[in-house]
Design a protein around this motif. Sequence first.
Motif, mmCIF file in Angstrom:
data_model
loop_
_atom_site.group_PDB
_atom_site.id
_atom_site.type_symbol
_atom_site.label_atom_id
_atom_site.label_comp_id
_atom_site.label_asym_id
_atom_site.label_seq_id
_atom_site.Cartn_x
_atom_site.Cartn_y
_atom_site.Cartn_z
ATOM 1 N N ASN A 68 0.826 -1.229 0.000
ATOM 2 C CA ASN A 68 0.000 0.000 0.000
ATOM 3 C C ASN A 68 0.853 1.269 0.000
ATOM 4 O O ASN A 68 0.629 2.194 0.785
ATOM 5 C CB ASN A 68 -0.938 0.013 1.209
ATOM 6 C CG ASN A 68 -1.778 -1.237 1.321
ATOM 7 O OD1 ASN A 68 -2.241 -1.775 0.323
ATOM 8 N ND2 ASN A 68 -1.961 -1.729 2.547
ATOM 9 N N ARG A 69 1.837 1.294 -0.872
ATOM 10 C CA ARG A 69 2.754 2.444 -0.934
ATOM 11 C C ARG A 69 1.997 3.743 -1.186
ATOM 12 O O ARG A 69 1.128 3.830 -2.035
ATOM 13 C CB ARG A 69 3.780 2.247 -2.041
ATOM 14 C CG ARG A 69 4.782 1.145 -1.773
ATOM 15 C CD ARG A 69 5.806 1.042 -2.884
ATOM 16 N NE ARG A 69 6.693 2.200 -2.903
ATOM 17 C CZ ARG A 69 7.549 2.454 -3.881
ATOM 18 N NH1 ARG A 69 7.604 1.670 -4.937
ATOM 19 N NH2 ARG A 69 8.334 3.504 -3.823
ATOM 20 N N GLY A 70 2.379 4.769 -0.406
ATOM 21 C CA GLY A 70 1.807 6.097 -0.589
ATOM 22 C C GLY A 70 0.446 6.294 0.040
ATOM 23 O O GLY A 70 -0.136 7.374 -0.051
ATOM 24 N N ARG A 71 -0.065 5.237 0.703
ATOM 25 C CA ARG A 71 -1.378 5.335 1.339
ATOM 26 C C ARG A 71 -1.231 5.432 2.848
ATOM 27 O O ARG A 71 -0.154 5.190 3.410
ATOM 28 C CB ARG A 71 -2.237 4.118 0.975
ATOM 29 C CG ARG A 71 -2.655 4.100 -0.482
ATOM 30 C CD ARG A 71 -3.294 2.794 -0.923
ATOM 31 N NE ARG A 71 -4.084 2.138 0.095
ATOM 32 C CZ ARG A 71 -4.751 0.998 -0.113
ATOM 33 N NH1 ARG A 71 -4.707 0.416 -1.310
ATOM 34 N NH2 ARG A 71 -5.443 0.434 0.857
ATOM 35 N N ALA A 72 -2.302 5.802 3.506
ATOM 36 C CA ALA A 72 -2.277 5.952 4.962
ATOM 37 C C ALA A 72 -1.988 4.631 5.657
ATOM 38 O O ALA A 72 -1.430 4.600 6.761
ATOM 39 C CB ALA A 72 -3.601 6.529 5.450
ATOM 40 N N ASP A 73 -2.376 3.516 5.023
ATOM 41 C CA ASP A 73 -2.154 2.202 5.621
ATOM 42 C C ASP A 73 -0.906 1.512 5.076
ATOM 43 O O ASP A 73 -0.813 0.289 5.070
ATOM 44 C CB ASP A 73 -3.381 1.310 5.415
ATOM 45 C CG ASP A 73 -3.747 1.139 3.936
ATOM 46 O OD1 ASP A 73 -3.216 1.898 3.106
ATOM 47 O OD2 ASP A 73 -4.566 0.255 3.630
ATOM 48 N N GLU A 74 0.073 2.295 4.623
ATOM 49 C CA GLU A 74 1.330 1.741 4.113
ATOM 50 C C GLU A 74 2.023 0.909 5.195
ATOM 51 O O GLU A 74 2.105 1.315 6.353
ATOM 52 C CB GLU A 74 2.251 2.875 3.666
ATOM 53 C CG GLU A 74 3.613 2.400 3.163
ATOM 54 C CD GLU A 74 4.478 3.546 2.654
ATOM 55 O OE1 GLU A 74 4.033 4.258 1.740
ATOM 56 O OE2 GLU A 74 5.586 3.729 3.206
ATOM 57 N N VAL A 75 2.503 -0.268 4.786
ATOM 58 C CA VAL A 75 3.174 -1.181 5.715
ATOM 59 C C VAL A 75 4.474 -1.677 5.093
ATOM 60 O O VAL A 75 4.487 -2.121 3.943
ATOM 61 C CB VAL A 75 2.277 -2.398 6.045
ATOM 62 C CG1 VAL A 75 3.037 -3.395 6.911
ATOM 63 C CG2 VAL A 75 1.005 -1.965 6.742
ATOM 64 N N THR A 76 5.548 -1.602 5.849
ATOM 65 C CA THR A 76 6.826 -2.164 5.411
ATOM 66 C C THR A 76 6.921 -3.587 5.943
ATOM 67 O O THR A 76 7.082 -3.806 7.154
ATOM 68 C CB THR A 76 8.011 -1.330 5.922
ATOM 69 O OG1 THR A 76 7.906 0.005 5.396
ATOM 70 C CG2 THR A 76 9.332 -1.940 5.466
ATOM 71 N N ALA A 77 6.815 -4.552 5.050
ATOM 72 C CA ALA A 77 6.827 -5.960 5.459
ATOM 73 C C ALA A 77 8.243 -6.511 5.556
ATOM 74 O O ALA A 77 8.540 -7.327 6.439
ATOM 75 C CB ALA A 77 6.011 -6.789 4.465
ATOM 76 N N LEU A 78 9.123 -6.100 4.636
ATOM 77 C CA LEU A 78 10.521 -6.511 4.658
ATOM 78 C C LEU A 78 11.385 -5.268 4.541
ATOM 79 O O LEU A 78 11.138 -4.410 3.688
ATOM 80 C CB LEU A 78 10.821 -7.484 3.511
ATOM 81 C CG LEU A 78 10.063 -8.814 3.544
ATOM 82 C CD1 LEU A 78 10.337 -9.624 2.282
ATOM 83 C CD2 LEU A 78 10.422 -9.620 4.789
ATOM 84 N N ASP A 79 12.406 -5.203 5.390
ATOM 85 C CA ASP A 79 13.187 -3.971 5.488
ATOM 86 C C ASP A 79 14.665 -4.262 5.269
ATOM 87 O O ASP A 79 15.370 -4.674 6.180
ATOM 88 C CB ASP A 79 12.954 -3.340 6.867
ATOM 89 C CG ASP A 79 13.572 -1.964 7.006
ATOM 90 O OD1 ASP A 79 13.948 -1.372 5.983
ATOM 91 O OD2 ASP A 79 13.677 -1.489 8.156
ATOM 92 N N HIS A 80 15.119 -4.103 4.018
ATOM 93 C CA HIS A 80 16.528 -4.307 3.656
ATOM 94 C C HIS A 80 17.021 -5.679 4.125
ATOM 95 O O HIS A 80 18.016 -5.801 4.845
ATOM 96 C CB HIS A 80 17.398 -3.189 4.220
ATOM 97 C CG HIS A 80 16.980 -1.814 3.770
ATOM 98 N ND1 HIS A 80 17.098 -1.405 2.458
ATOM 99 C CD2 HIS A 80 16.406 -0.803 4.452
ATOM 100 C CE1 HIS A 80 16.631 -0.163 2.353
ATOM 101 N NE2 HIS A 80 16.196 0.216 3.536
#
Length: 274
Positions: free
Chosen positions: A16-28
């Motif tokens: 959900n990039r760019g939305r209020a409910d954006e979630v980072t599931a995997l981080d580098h």
Amino acid sequence: MHEPMLALENIRLVYNRGRADEVTALDHLDLALDPGEFVTVVGSNGAGKSSTVQIISGAQRPTKGRVRVKGRDVTAWPDYRRASMVARVFDDPRVGSAPDLSIEDNLALAMSRGRRRTLRFSTNATRRNRMRDELSRLGLGLEDRLHDPMGLLSAGQRQSITMIMAGLATPDVLLLDEHLAALDPATAARVLELTADLVAEMGCTTLMITHNMEHALRLGSRMLVMSRGRVIADVPQARKQHMEAAHVVDLMVGAGDELTDRILIPELQTEGAM
């Protein structure tokens, strides 16, 4: 240096990039698995375990980073294109097989994975004998039920056959995505034993996602603990064999995770009964 069988390089996955409910599931996320390595993965809900499987299988494309299998950059390949190299066993026994097709047809499709085929893959006597041999090892009498529809089988029978299907596909990488989660304890124990046997025979690189700390510690040559999209602990066999489930829980709690699966941890079950 030898090439890893599976490599995740600087993987980032954002829903959900760019939305209020954006979630980072995997981080580098960086991860490398050697040929034939059997790695178990644990973590609380939302740690990124299933997202990692989605990225490796090709069901999801990373927001950033690269995926390599056998040295080939497969980042842009969808799951069907990776099927000849990567096999996946899902948490739901109903997924990964065709309920309206017979046991024989499901096994035949698994044998033909990654090859050019018609709608119905031909089955000759040699292939059928191999199917019966593989099914007989389950001790469920399914070798005499080749023409039964998969949809008539119990969850345990179906998941056992799905494991056999994964072996028949001879993958380079096997993904076990909480494949015991929907099974009762007795059936899960039987499928777990089958898993260990098949992985040893196939010699393929295996990644097993699980919520069960005992399984994670008992199986495999290496264990990863994930939290918030990253690997917070990479535990080799020499250390893993001396660990207890409570130690893994401490790692997760120390990372700030909320645990929701304590019932699956034998040590905590015992404490709760006292």
